[in-house]
Design an enzyme around this catalytic site. Structure first.
Site, PDB file in Angstrom:
ATOM      1  N   HIS A  28       0.841  -1.205   0.000  1.00 29.36           N
ATOM      2  CA  HIS A  28       0.000   0.000   0.000  1.00 29.36           C
ATOM      3  C   HIS A  28       0.875   1.254   0.000  1.00 29.36           C
ATOM      4  O   HIS A  28       0.646   2.208   0.746  1.00 29.36           O
ATOM      5  CB  HIS A  28      -0.964  -0.017   1.201  1.00 29.36           C
ATOM      6  CG  HIS A  28      -1.996  -1.089   1.113  1.00 29.36           C
ATOM      7  ND1 HIS A  28      -3.175  -0.944   0.415  1.00 29.36           N
ATOM      8  CD2 HIS A  28      -2.017  -2.343   1.628  1.00 29.36           C
ATOM      9  CE1 HIS A  28      -3.883  -2.058   0.500  1.00 29.36           C
ATOM     10  NE2 HIS A  28      -3.204  -2.921   1.223  1.00 29.36           N
ATOM     11  N   TYR A 298       3.943  -3.246  10.887  1.00 29.79           N
ATOM     12  CA  TYR A 298       3.693  -1.828  10.634  1.00 29.79           C
ATOM     13  C   TYR A 298       4.669  -0.963  11.426  1.00 29.79           C
ATOM     14  O   TYR A 298       5.174   0.057  10.923  1.00 29.79           O
ATOM     15  CB  TYR A 298       2.263  -1.455  11.029  1.00 29.79           C
ATOM     16  CG  TYR A 298       1.173  -1.991  10.140  1.00 29.79           C
ATOM     17  CD1 TYR A 298       1.418  -2.999   9.209  1.00 29.79           C
ATOM     18  CD2 TYR A 298      -0.130  -1.527  10.246  1.00 29.79           C
ATOM     19  CE1 TYR A 298       0.416  -3.508   8.419  1.00 29.79           C
ATOM     20  CE2 TYR A 298      -1.148  -2.021   9.445  1.00 29.79           C
ATOM     21  CZ  TYR A 298      -0.872  -3.014   8.535  1.00 29.79           C
ATOM     22  OH  TYR A 298      -1.880  -3.510   7.748  1.00 29.79           O
TER      23      TYR A 298
END
Length: 310
Positions: A28, A298
């Site tokens: 992403h 993340y």
């Protein structure tokens, strides 16, 4: 989950994206950020004592994205544009926040971090020089949920604001009375979903989703409704590969109203690390092993991105 597995997962994601792209996410990578406001529905307080469910409103920052880890990947390319992502940060106070991380497919291909690493390695080993059949074929044959994920249609929307989004993991929602229910966030555009045919998508520019959001916001806000789909006793709450029947009841959680673009590449915004773990009183993990592994990845990639932005 060991630090070694988390590091190996990040390395594999980097490799699938053609290497490290300093300052960008490993997946992403290409996205747009938009500022706005969240107003909770009256029913939200009955579900959870979380602050954003019990205030008049809170500011939000939303990031829409395409799936690819290549920052220049075309938004109209079906090979890596989907599923689209939507991450929401609820700003509760200075340095205090909670997030929703969602994408446009209802579910995830694998259940654990180890399976995810196996999946990525099989994909990496299945290039042009791979044996026949390539390793990914054997992996998908042994993992029906991954096969279903890969083969599921992922049409390109006409707008990030005309796509529906699903939080991958389930959570335990606890209200002020101590009552709890398991549920998953669902985010739907009030304008409804709208998708392009392959022929229509092919005629679009590489940045059409980005440009469309700018044009849309110039004419007024974009609005989304947030719901929590409630689990029943027979539903698996700790397995993100298992979607629940559409007949499950939902609680309206609130409305996100987006009003203006913010600079995705500004240092403060590039450093933003969305967190799949809510880390707020009133919303806890449901025990899905992917919740923590996604958070760890993340954080690791986010720290690397922050260093590149210094």
């Amino acid at each position: 989950m060991s630090k070694e597995v988390v590091a190996d997962l990040l390395d594999a994601l980097d490799a699938l994206g053609g290497g490290i792209h300093p300052g960008f996410r490993p997946v992403h990578a290409r996205g747009v950020m938009i500022g706005g406001t969240f107003v909770p529905a009256p029913s939200a307080a009955g579900l959870t004592k979380a602050p954003h469910a019990n205030r008049a409103s809170v500011p939000v920052t939303v990031r829409f994205s395409i799936a690819s880890g290549i920052p220049s990947f075309a938004e109209n390319d079906p090979a890596g544009a989907g599923p689209q992502g939507m991450a929401v940060r609820f700003h509760l106070a200075e340095h205090t926040h909670t997030d929703i991380v969602a994408h446009s497919h209802d579910g995830f291909p694998v259940r654990t971090g180890e399976e995810f690493l196996e999946f990525l390695k099989a994909a990496l080993a299945s290039g042009p020089t791979a044996p026949t059949p390539p390793p990914i074929v054997a992996f998908l044959g042994a993992h029906p949920s991954a096969k279903a994920f890969v083969e599921a249609p992922k049409p390109i929307p006409s707008s990030f604001a005309r796509q529906a989004y699903f939080a991958v993991n389930a959570f335990k929602f606890i209200n002020a009375a101590g009552e709890s229910r398991f549920g998953r966030f669902r985010i739907r555009p009030t304008a409804g979903t709208e998708f392009l045919t392959p022929e229509e998508a092919a005629k679009k520019t590489a940045d059409f989703l980005d440009a469309e959001m700018s044009a849309r916001l110039a004419n007024g806000p974009a609005e989304f409704k947030v719901f929590v789909q409630l689990a029943e006793a027979s539903d698996e709450v700790a397995d993100s590969t298992k979607s629940w029947p559409a007949t499950r009841s939902e609680v309206e959680f609130g409305t996100i109203t987006l009003t203006e673009r913010v600079d995705e590449l500004a240092p403060d915004h590039r450093k933003l690390i969305f967190d799949p773990v809510p880390r707020v009183d009133g919303i806890d993990s449901a025990g899905d092993p992917l919740t923590d592994i996604r958070s760890d990845i993340y954080l690791l990639s986010g720290r690397r991105r922050r260093k590149a932005a210094e």
